[in-house]
Write a protein that holds these residues in place. Structure first.
Motif, PDB file in Angstrom:
ATOM      1  N   VAL B  41      46.762  51.766  45.101  1.00  0.00           N
ATOM      2  CA  VAL B  41      45.757  51.633  43.468  1.00  0.00           C
ATOM      3  C   VAL B  41      44.820  52.114  42.609  1.00  0.00           C
ATOM      4  N   ALA B  42      44.624  53.433  41.345  1.00  0.00           N
ATOM      5  CA  ALA B  42      43.447  53.445  41.306  1.00  0.00           C
ATOM      6  C   ALA B  42      42.738  52.780  39.867  1.00  0.00           C
ATOM      7  N   VAL B  43      41.447  52.208  40.139  1.00  0.00           N
ATOM      8  CA  VAL B  43      40.585  52.000  39.884  1.00  0.00           C
ATOM      9  C   VAL B  43      39.177  52.381  38.794  1.00  0.00           C
ATOM     10  N   LEU B  44      40.089  52.338  37.789  1.00  0.00           N
ATOM     11  CA  LEU B  44      39.056  52.888  36.438  1.00  0.00           C
ATOM     12  C   LEU B  44      38.396  52.173  35.392  1.00  0.00           C
ATOM     13  N   GLY B  45      37.331  53.525  35.371  1.00  0.00           N
ATOM     14  CA  GLY B  45      36.485  53.048  34.569  1.00  0.00           C
ATOM     15  C   GLY B  45      35.290  53.939  33.747  1.00  0.00           C
ATOM     16  N   HIS B  46      34.589  54.120  33.254  1.00  0.00           N
ATOM     17  CA  HIS B  46      34.089  54.344  32.656  1.00  0.00           C
ATOM     18  C   HIS B  46      32.235  54.351  33.536  1.00  0.00           C
ATOM     19  N   ASN B  47      31.295  55.237  33.912  1.00  0.00           N
ATOM     20  CA  ASN B  47      30.385  55.020  33.803  1.00  0.00           C
ATOM     21  C   ASN B  47      29.636  53.604  33.876  1.00  0.00           C
ATOM     22  N   GLY B  48      28.682  52.583  34.498  1.00  0.00           N
ATOM     23  CA  GLY B  48      28.171  51.576  34.210  1.00  0.00           C
ATOM     24  C   GLY B  48      29.173  50.666  33.939  1.00  0.00           C
ATOM     25  N   SER B  49      30.673  50.934  34.242  1.00  0.00           N
ATOM     26  CA  SER B  49      31.674  49.927  34.087  1.00  0.00           C
ATOM     27  C   SER B  49      31.744  48.685  34.806  1.00  0.00           C
ATOM     28  N   GLY B  50      31.108  48.659  36.128  1.00  0.00           N
ATOM     29  CA  GLY B  50      31.301  47.814  37.076  1.00  0.00           C
ATOM     30  C   GLY B  50      32.237  47.991  38.519  1.00  0.00           C
ATOM     31  N   LYS B  51      32.835  49.260  38.057  1.00  0.00           N
ATOM     32  CA  LYS B  51      34.003  50.160  39.003  1.00  0.00           C
ATOM     33  C   LYS B  51      33.336  50.144  40.722  1.00  0.00           C
ATOM     34  N   SER B  52      32.965  50.754  40.968  1.00  0.00           N
ATOM     35  CA  SER B  52      31.803  50.450  42.030  1.00  0.00           C
ATOM     36  C   SER B  52      31.499  49.604  42.231  1.00  0.00           C
ATOM     37  N   THR B  53      30.740  48.852  41.422  1.00  0.00           N
ATOM     38  CA  THR B  53      30.053  47.405  42.339  1.00  0.00           C
ATOM     39  C   THR B  53      31.432  46.384  42.856  1.00  0.00           C
ATOM     40  N   LEU B  54      32.747  46.093  42.307  1.00  0.00           N
ATOM     41  CA  LEU B  54      33.587  46.267  42.171  1.00  0.00           C
ATOM     42  C   LEU B  54      34.048  46.512  43.785  1.00  0.00           C
ATOM     43  N   ALA B  55      34.336  48.096  44.246  1.00  0.00           N
ATOM     44  CA  ALA B  55      34.217  48.506  45.680  1.00  0.00           C
ATOM     45  C   ALA B  55      33.489  47.733  46.282  1.00  0.00           C
ATOM     46  N   LYS B  56      32.122  47.697  46.340  1.00  0.00           N
ATOM     47  CA  LYS B  56      31.102  47.038  47.406  1.00  0.00           C
ATOM     48  C   LYS B  56      30.920  45.802  47.467  1.00  0.00           C
ATOM     49  N   LEU B  57      31.793  45.231  46.905  1.00  0.00           N
ATOM     50  CA  LEU B  57      32.154  43.404  46.749  1.00  0.00           C
ATOM     51  C   LEU B  57      33.531  43.828  48.100  1.00  0.00           C
ATOM     52  N   MET B  58      34.226  44.957  47.881  1.00  0.00           N
ATOM     53  CA  MET B  58      35.307  44.640  48.280  1.00  0.00           C
ATOM     54  C   MET B  58      35.541  44.460  50.262  1.00  0.00           C
ATOM     55  N   ASN B  59      33.847  45.571  51.039  1.00  0.00           N
ATOM     56  CA  ASN B  59      33.427  45.092  52.242  1.00  0.00           C
ATOM     57  C   ASN B  59      32.113  44.893  52.609  1.00  0.00           C
ATOM     58  N   ALA B  60      31.777  43.703  51.751  1.00  0.00           N
ATOM     59  CA  ALA B  60      31.009  42.768  51.887  1.00  0.00           C
ATOM     60  C   ALA B  60      29.777  43.041  51.814  1.00  0.00           C
ATOM     61  N   ILE B  61      29.010  45.073  51.617  1.00  0.00           N
ATOM     62  CA  ILE B  61      27.881  45.231  51.195  1.00  0.00           C
ATOM     63  C   ILE B  61      27.312  44.622  49.964  1.00  0.00           C
ATOM     64  N   LEU B  62      28.057  43.981  49.236  1.00  0.00           N
ATOM     65  CA  LEU B  62      27.644  42.862  48.055  1.00  0.00           C
ATOM     66  C   LEU B  62      28.535  41.696  48.297  1.00  0.00           C
ATOM     67  N   THR B  63      28.275  40.800  48.284  1.00  0.00           N
ATOM     68  CA  THR B  63      28.750  39.535  47.965  1.00  0.00           C
ATOM     69  C   THR B  63      28.792  39.016  47.005  1.00  0.00           C
ATOM     70  N   PRO B  64      30.087  38.044  46.294  1.00  0.00           N
ATOM     71  CA  PRO B  64      29.549  37.523  44.972  1.00  0.00           C
ATOM     72  C   PRO B  64      28.997  36.953  43.975  1.00  0.00           C
ATOM     73  N   THR B  65      28.858  36.558  42.634  1.00  0.00           N
ATOM     74  CA  THR B  65      27.890  35.576  42.088  1.00  0.00           C
ATOM     75  C   THR B  65      29.062  34.384  42.652  1.00  0.00           C
ATOM     76  N   SER B  66      29.599  34.589  42.281  1.00  0.00           N
ATOM     77  CA  SER B  66      31.120  32.875  42.244  1.00  0.00           C
ATOM     78  C   SER B  66      32.231  33.990  42.512  1.00  0.00           C
ATOM     79  N   GLY B  67      33.094  33.121  42.825  1.00  0.00           N
ATOM     80  CA  GLY B  67      34.480  33.426  43.078  1.00  0.00           C
ATOM     81  C   GLY B  67      34.164  34.074  45.023  1.00  0.00           C
ATOM     82  N   ARG B  68      35.399  34.409  45.049  1.00  0.00           N
ATOM     83  CA  ARG B  68      35.556  35.027  46.422  1.00  0.00           C
ATOM     84  C   ARG B  68      36.013  35.772  46.798  1.00  0.00           C
ATOM     85  N   VAL B  69      36.111  36.477  47.427  1.00  0.00           N
ATOM     86  CA  VAL B  69      36.823  38.238  47.860  1.00  0.00           C
ATOM     87  C   VAL B  69      37.546  37.956  49.347  1.00  0.00           C
TER      88      VAL B  69
END
Lengths: 269, 287
Positions: B41-69
């Motif tokens: 899967v490729a995740v595309l987005g320009h700078n500041g789109s939140g794509k790196s944040t999404l990556a960091k949520l996938m291995n618990a460097i960050l945890t969701p504000t709401s919802g779950r991973v």
């Protein structure tokens, strides 16, 4: 200048000394430093010289290579020698002019001091020349680990050293880049007095510091992603193991030490 | 073996508050995304789109504000299972220099299994496997600073592979590399997926890297705006341009030609497809 310093440099080669366990080498060097301070006669220094030179030969490190590494610190050795030469009192005066007096005690002290420093540096640099940084930090970690009970963070110290060694070339490269970037903007690093030159370093150091902190932050995240949780339950790819040659090294060293002490009793000169 | 979906993201929202101004910034809104085992899967987005944040949520460097991973069925909010999550979801970052820990390549690749307490003989096997897979085996005794950017990044990938993860998330792994380094990495990554069956999530803003994926997820302004095959996504040139993204050069050319009234397919993805389309047009025109 930076490339001139051989102290702390690794000289890769295949030799018995290279293959010795790093723990053995570290401990031997520690004892060696103590032994050097016990030499009290010229004959003793000859034994020392013989020992160091044969160690170099066994390690396949050219003595020339070590001597070249002494150049940057020659100045300090010279100063120490001069202080000892002129400031030692006692003994027979062999030279006197204005406020300068040289006694035979002073001469003897000065020569001994130079020899002592030379052999200290040669012996200790033999450790780093024949031990890769990673083995050196490994050895330190293992030697320090018994002190963990009294709060010595052995694993953390060795991890810090490893990371520091890892980032030296990276940061050197970065410094070079920053110097070029600042020069391109008209910064002048080569003229003016000492204060001026020191001030000129500020625009180099500040970006370097900021980027180091950013790197540290990223590295910490990357290490966490690779399950780093300190030294607890950690295994190693290459385990250190003592071999027959380590015992042999201690034996040879014991003979050498005995020889040094013997010269102290046998020869007054 | 866990569930079929190695990564499951449900109604995810993520925001952070600035401690100085007290303002809350919403980074990701209402994200739903499942990644199956073996998928690329490729995740595309320009700078500041939140794509790196999404990556960091996938291995618990960050945890969701709401919802779950869920990573292999494990909730990333479960702090007790942090290392289970991290050993399953490997992460490769942008700057290869800042993720290599030790001074010798093979020691660095061994870093993760060492942390996990894997026995030495098994570490040796994993290190050799990982280095061979990324084609860096002959450099195993080298020092990282003597390697090129692409080689360093391949070592970083090997370092993650040695954990034997279920999925590898690459957060803009080519952003700091030169074109040949970029090619090295993309080839390595797609080979990993094809030959080793590794699940790959590639976060990027280079369109031509996304072309190789099975699926492209486009993120804009913290939301998923498209989730389809590369062909479908890139054929909609207007839509992509509206959210500030480019399309691969070949696709762009086909698009411009069709805009000028030529009867050309606009869902071409690479130079070969584009040239064969143009050839077709030219032979038609000659008739």
């Amino acid at each position: 200048m930076i490339t001139d310093i051989t102290i702390g440099q690794f000289f890769p080669a295949e030799s018995v000394i290279h293959r010795l366990d790093p723990r053995t080498k570290i401990l031997l060097v520690l004892v060696y430093v103590v032994v050097v301070f016990f030499v009290k006669s010229f004959v003793g220094y000859m034994v020392l010289a013989l020992f160091v030179i044969s160690c170099c030969a066994m390690a396949r490190v050219p003595v020339r290579f070590i001597l070249r590494g002494l150049k940057p610190i020659m100045f300090f050795i010279l100063i120490t020698a001069l202080f000892n030469l002129f400031l030692t009192s006692g003994g027979v005066i062999i030279f006197h002019w204005w406020i300068f007096t040289i006694t035979d005690e002073g001469l003897r002290f000065a020569v001994f001091m130079v020899l002592r420093l030379l052999f200290l540096i040669m012996g200790t640099s033999l450790l780093t020349l024949t031990t890769s940084p990673i083995l050196l930090t490994d050895g330190m970690e293992r030697l320090l680990s018994p002190f963990g009970k009294i709060g010595v963070p052995a694993h953390e110290i060795s991890m810090m050293m490893t990371i520091a060694l890892r980032f030296i070339p990276t940061l050197l490269e970065e410094t070079d880049k920053i110097i070029k970037a600042q020069s391109a903007r008209g910064a002048d690093f080569d003229s003016g007095n000492l204060v001026r030159r020191a001030k000129a370093m500020v625009p180099i150091l500040i970006p370097l510091f900021i980027s180091s902190f950013r790197r540290a932050d990223e590295l910490a995240t990357a290490m966490e992603c690779r399950c780093y949780r300190g030294g607890k339950n950690r295994t190693r790819l290459n385990k250190l193991e003592y071999g027959r040659r380590d015992a042999f090294a201690w034996l040879i060293f014991a003979v050498f030490t005995a020889a040094v002490f013997a010269t102290n009793f046998l020869f007054a000169f | 073996m866990g569930t079929d979906d190695i990564i499951k993201i449900e109604n995810l929202n993520f925001s952070y508050s600035n401690s100085e101004t007290g303002k809350t910034t919403e980074v990701l809104r209402n994200i739903n995304l499942n990644v199956r085992r073996g998928e690329f899967v490729a995740v595309l987005g320009h700078n500041g789109s939140g794509k790196s944040t999404l990556a960091k949520l996938m291995n618990a460097i960050l945890t969701p504000t709401s919802g779950r991973v869920l990573a292999d069925g494990i909730d990333t909010a479960d702090e007790d299972r942090l290392f289970d999550i991290r050993s399953r979801v490997g992460m490769v970052f942008q700057n290869p220099d800042n993720q290599i820990v030790t001074t010798i390549v093979e020691e660095d690749v061994a870093f993760a299994p060492e942390n996990m307490g894997v026995p030495p003989a098994e570490i040796r096997k994993r290190v050799d496997y990982a280095l061979k897979t990324v084609g860096m085996y002959e450099f195993r005794r080298s020092e990282p600073h003597h390697l090129s950017g692409g080689q360093k990044q391949r070592v970083a990938i090997a370092g993650v592979l040695a954990m034997m993860p279920d999925v590898i998330v690459l957060d803009e792994p080519t952003a700091m590399l030169d074109p040949s380094g970029r090619r090295e990495i993309i080839n390595t990554v797609s080979r990993l997926n094809r030959e080793e069956g590794m699940t790959v999530i590639l976060i990027t803003h280079y369109m031509d890297e996304a072309v190789r994926a099975d699926r492209v997820v486009v993120i804009s302004d913290g939301q998923i705006v498209r989730d389809a095959s590369p062909r479908e996504v890139f054929s909609q040139v207007d839509e992509l341009k509206k959210i500030g993204l480019d399309v691969p050069q070949a696709t762009e050319l086909a698009y411009l030609l069709s805009k000028d009234g030529f009867d050309i397919k606009t869902d071409v993805l690479n130079a070969e497809e584009c040239t064969s389309e143009i050839e077709r047009l030219m032979t038609q025109a000659r008739k």
